[in-house]
Design a protein around this motif. Structure first.
Motif, PDB file in Angstrom:
ATOM      1  N   ALA A 156      -0.284 -12.199  -5.321  1.00 40.59           N
ATOM      2  CA  ALA A 156      -1.482 -12.055  -4.849  1.00 40.59           C
ATOM      3  C   ALA A 156      -1.794 -10.627  -4.203  1.00 40.59           C
ATOM      4  O   ALA A 156      -2.569  -9.772  -4.090  1.00 40.59           O
ATOM      5  N   THR A 157      -0.614  -9.953  -3.791  1.00 39.32           N
ATOM      6  CA  THR A 157       0.131  -9.294  -2.887  1.00 39.32           C
ATOM      7  C   THR A 157      -0.328  -7.903  -4.207  1.00 39.32           C
ATOM      8  O   THR A 157      -0.782  -6.887  -4.382  1.00 39.32           O
ATOM      9  N   LEU A 158       0.190  -8.333  -5.690  1.00 33.90           N
ATOM     10  CA  LEU A 158      -0.149  -7.176  -6.771  1.00 33.90           C
ATOM     11  C   LEU A 158      -0.845  -7.074  -6.954  1.00 33.90           C
ATOM     12  O   LEU A 158      -1.437  -5.777  -8.154  1.00 33.90           O
TER      13      LEU A 158
ATOM     14  N   HIS B 111      -3.496  -6.941  -5.380  1.00 32.35           N
ATOM     15  CA  HIS B 111      -4.640  -6.307  -4.787  1.00 32.35           C
ATOM     16  C   HIS B 111      -3.780  -5.062  -4.701  1.00 32.35           C
ATOM     17  O   HIS B 111      -5.110  -3.785  -3.934  1.00 32.35           O
ATOM     18  N   ASP B 112      -2.613  -4.802  -5.298  1.00 27.26           N
ATOM     19  CA  ASP B 112      -2.148  -2.993  -4.752  1.00 27.26           C
ATOM     20  C   ASP B 112      -2.290  -2.625  -6.332  1.00 27.26           C
ATOM     21  O   ASP B 112      -2.937  -2.071  -6.127  1.00 27.26           O
ATOM     22  N   ASP B 113      -2.758  -3.340  -6.980  1.00 26.83           N
ATOM     23  CA  ASP B 113      -3.072  -2.435  -8.267  1.00 26.83           C
ATOM     24  C   ASP B 113      -4.436  -2.194  -8.156  1.00 26.83           C
ATOM     25  O   ASP B 113      -5.165  -1.124  -8.914  1.00 26.83           O
TER      26      ASP B 113
ATOM     27  N   LEU C 121      -5.608  -0.572  -5.226  1.00 30.29           N
ATOM     28  CA  LEU C 121      -5.667   0.552  -4.770  1.00 30.29           C
ATOM     29  C   LEU C 121      -4.801   1.114  -4.881  1.00 30.29           C
ATOM     30  O   LEU C 121      -5.304   2.036  -4.816  1.00 30.29           O
ATOM     31  N   ASP C 122      -3.914   1.022  -5.849  1.00 37.71           N
ATOM     32  CA  ASP C 122      -3.450   2.694  -6.581  1.00 37.71           C
ATOM     33  C   ASP C 122      -4.525   2.233  -7.853  1.00 37.71           C
ATOM     34  O   ASP C 122      -4.101   3.301  -8.494  1.00 37.71           O
TER      35      ASP C 122
ATOM     36  N   TYR D 285      -4.234 -16.133  -2.627  1.00 44.25           N
ATOM     37  CA  TYR D 285      -3.157 -16.416  -1.578  1.00 44.25           C
ATOM     38  C   TYR D 285      -3.682 -17.748  -1.016  1.00 44.25           C
ATOM     39  O   TYR D 285      -2.378 -17.986   0.053  1.00 44.25           O
TER      40      TYR D 285
ATOM     41  N   THR E 116       3.510 -11.971   5.330  1.00 44.84           N
ATOM     42  CA  THR E 116       2.048 -11.135   4.995  1.00 44.84           C
ATOM     43  C   THR E 116       1.303  -9.693   5.924  1.00 44.84           C
ATOM     44  O   THR E 116       1.123  -9.085   5.335  1.00 44.84           O
TER      45      THR E 116
ATOM     46  N   GLU F  60       1.594  -1.609   4.006  1.00 45.48           N
ATOM     47  CA  GLU F  60       0.072  -1.713   3.022  1.00 45.48           C
ATOM     48  C   GLU F  60      -0.442  -0.187   4.003  1.00 45.48           C
ATOM     49  O   GLU F  60      -0.872   1.261   3.602  1.00 45.48           O
TER      50      GLU F  60
ATOM     51  N   THR G  77       7.580  -4.050   1.055  1.00 47.51           N
ATOM     52  CA  THR G  77       8.205  -4.791  -0.008  1.00 47.51           C
ATOM     53  C   THR G  77       9.130  -5.752   0.080  1.00 47.51           C
ATOM     54  O   THR G  77       9.891  -6.411  -0.090  1.00 47.51           O
TER      55      THR G  77
ATOM     56  N   ASP H 133      11.978   1.728  -7.197  1.00 46.33           N
ATOM     57  CA  ASP H 133      10.425   1.862  -8.088  1.00 46.33           C
ATOM     58  C   ASP H 133      10.437   2.846  -7.828  1.00 46.33           C
ATOM     59  O   ASP H 133       9.324   3.754  -8.041  1.00 46.33           O
ATOM     60  N   ASP H 134       9.973   3.842  -6.614  1.00 48.49           N
ATOM     61  CA  ASP H 134       9.844   5.271  -6.417  1.00 48.49           C
ATOM     62  C   ASP H 134       9.899   6.077  -7.427  1.00 48.49           C
ATOM     63  O   ASP H 134       9.167   7.104  -7.986  1.00 48.49           O
TER      64      ASP H 134
ATOM     65  N   LYS I 212       4.211  -1.178 -15.872  1.00 48.24           N
ATOM     66  CA  LYS I 212       2.791  -0.823 -15.196  1.00 48.24           C
ATOM     67  C   LYS I 212       2.946   0.682 -15.071  1.00 48.24           C
ATOM     68  O   LYS I 212       3.665   1.194 -16.054  1.00 48.24           O
TER      69      LYS I 212
HETATM   70  C1  FPP Z   1       4.171  -2.465  -4.475  1.00 47.36           C
HETATM   71  O1  FPP Z   1       4.042  -1.204  -4.117  1.00 47.36           O
HETATM   72  C2  FPP Z   1       2.811  -3.708  -2.925  1.00 47.36           C
HETATM   73  C3  FPP Z   1       3.721  -4.006  -2.635  1.00 47.36           C
HETATM   74  C4  FPP Z   1       4.392  -4.796  -2.781  1.00 47.36           C
HETATM   75  C5  FPP Z   1       2.025  -5.153  -1.661  1.00 47.36           C
HETATM   76  C6  FPP Z   1       1.265  -5.085  -2.357  1.00 47.36           C
HETATM   77  C7  FPP Z   1       0.763  -5.894  -0.733  1.00 47.36           C
HETATM   78  C8  FPP Z   1      -0.985  -5.402  -0.077  1.00 47.36           C
HETATM   79  C9  FPP Z   1      -1.846  -5.017  -1.072  1.00 47.36           C
HETATM   80  C10 FPP Z   1      -1.461  -6.349   0.793  1.00 47.36           C
HETATM   81  C11 FPP Z   1      -2.030  -7.117   0.239  1.00 47.36           C
HETATM   82  C12 FPP Z   1      -2.276  -8.565   0.807  1.00 47.36           C
HETATM   83  C13 FPP Z   1      -2.365 -10.253   0.655  1.00 47.36           C
HETATM   84  C14 FPP Z   1      -2.500 -10.933   1.617  1.00 47.36           C
HETATM   85  C15 FPP Z   1      -2.709 -10.378  -0.837  1.00 47.36           C
HETATM   86  P1  FPP Z   1       4.404  -0.128  -5.746  1.00 47.36           P
HETATM   87  O2  FPP Z   1       2.209  -0.005  -5.654  1.00 47.36           O
HETATM   88  O3  FPP Z   1       5.545   1.188  -4.538  1.00 47.36           O
HETATM   89  O4  FPP Z   1       4.399  -1.081  -6.677  1.00 47.36           O
HETATM   90  P2  FPP Z   1       3.894  -1.121  -8.050  1.00 47.36           P
HETATM   91  O5  FPP Z   1       4.135   0.195  -8.757  1.00 47.36           O
HETATM   92  O6  FPP Z   1       4.482  -3.054  -8.285  1.00 47.36           O
HETATM   93  O7  FPP Z   1       2.193  -1.239  -8.025  1.00 47.36           O
END
Ligand code: FPP
Ligand code: MG
Length: 328
Positions: free
Chosen positions: A84-86, A88-90, A92-93, A121, A144, A151, A176, A216-217, A230
């Protein structure tokens, strides 16, 4: 040499049957009467990934000699929250690729990806409430919360080159390492493990997870998109000042600092990582960040020394090496 997916599979061999049970549970939980939802969960099932967090639940339990029929379901809950977080993260990114296939926001759109993340979730928490002990639900609800705070903090500090490296590390830990810590803690604790072992394993998971994020960074700056599987370069594209960049920035001359900020902010730059790499030498930042990750992985490894020797303990030890050397 970089570890391969086959080596990762060998590493989790001691818990293969429980992992299979975890995977079957996830498939069962993701099925839905709606054709549209099934299409989407079928798509995310294709990006199964390394399943490190679910494996951590099962390996820690095994290394401590703990047995419980519900552990594969606990591991499934952890993996589904991660999924679920991935999703949503995608969003945002603005990432287009995840685990070698199109991200949900790319294959469909942001609206669908928000809702699918919520669906995943909800399914994770529905499963956790079916367990005989509430501990899994309460620990993961708190996790969570911390992950979302991480985030949010990261989002509000975009383009901020004046933040302290310690703060950047704390954000990486919250977003993370918190789920890694929870996974290891659940393996040690669910449902009635010793408090002392649970806390020690939570620390192990925290250090392992933070080492994972720092690597990862670095991969986001210098990784190969094909190998990593990715989208890379999303941190710079989205204004995220990660530890390797901040390390270089803090030691740079005012002129180089200005060029670094330009690579992040000038409008309409196509490939910001390439501009960043031309603006400064990223290598010292990468080296320092990988050294910090190695220090964390060593500290995590040392926490295993009190566990009895077993294939599972060896696998946890190997995981510490894997997160450092990985290229995917
Ligand atoms: C990876 O970061 C991001 C996370 C491990 C956490 C993301 C969490 C959220 C967006 C909150 C979502 C909440 C719920 C309840 C679903 P990154 O961008 O550095 O890693 P990446 O390279 O794998 O994208
Ligand atoms: Mg991302």
């Amino acid at each position: 040499m970089k570890p391969s997916p086959t080596q990762l599979a060998a590493l989790v061999a001691p818990i293969e049957s429980e992992l299979e049970a975890m995977r079957a549970t996830i498939v069962e939980q993701l099925s839905d009467g709606s054709g549209a939802v099934s299409d989407m969960t079928g798509h995310v099932a294709r990006f199964r990934g390394k399943q490190l967090r679910g494996s951590l639940v099962l390996l820690v339990a095994r290394a401590l000699g703990r047995q419980n029929d519900e552990l594969p379901a606990v591991a499934a809950v952890v993996e589904m929250i991660h999924l679920a977080t991935l999703v949503h993260d995608d969003i945002l990114d603005g990432a287009k690729v995840r685990r070698r296939v199109a991200s949900v926001n790319q294959r469909w759109d942001n609206q669908v990806a928000v809702l699918l993340g919520d669906f995943l979730y909800a399914r994770a928490f529905a499963l956790s409430t079916q367990l005989s002990d509430r501990m899994c639900s309460s620990l993961l609800a708190e996790t969570t919360r911390r992950l979302c705070v991480g985030e949010i903090e990261q989002s509000t500090r975009r383009y901020d080159f004046d933040q302290a490296p310690e703060k950047v590390e704390r954000i990486a830990a919250a977003k993370t390492a918190s789920l890694y810590a929870a996974a290891a803690e659940l393996g040690a604790r669910y449902p009635d493990g010793s408090e002392e072992e649970a806390q020690e394993m939570a620390r192990f998971g925290h250090e392992l997870g933070l080492a994972f994020q720092l690597v990862d960074d670095c991969l986001d700056l210098v990784g190969n998109e094909e190998t990593v599987g990715k989208s890379i370069g999303t941190d710079v594209a989205d204004g995220k000042v990660t530890l390797p960049v901040l390390t270089v920035y803090r030691k740079a001359t005012p002129e180089v600092r200005a060029r670094i900020r330009d690579a992040y902010t000038l409008p309409e730059l196509e490939d910001r990582v390439t501009h960043l790499a031309a603006a400064c030498d990223l290598q010292p930042g990468i080296d320092a960040t990988l050294a910090r990750a190695a220090e964390l992985a060593d500290s995590a490894r040392a926490r295993l020394s009190t566990l009895p020797e077993s294939a599972a303990r060896q696998a946890l030890d190997d995981l510490c090496g894997f997160v450092l050397a990985r290229s995917f």
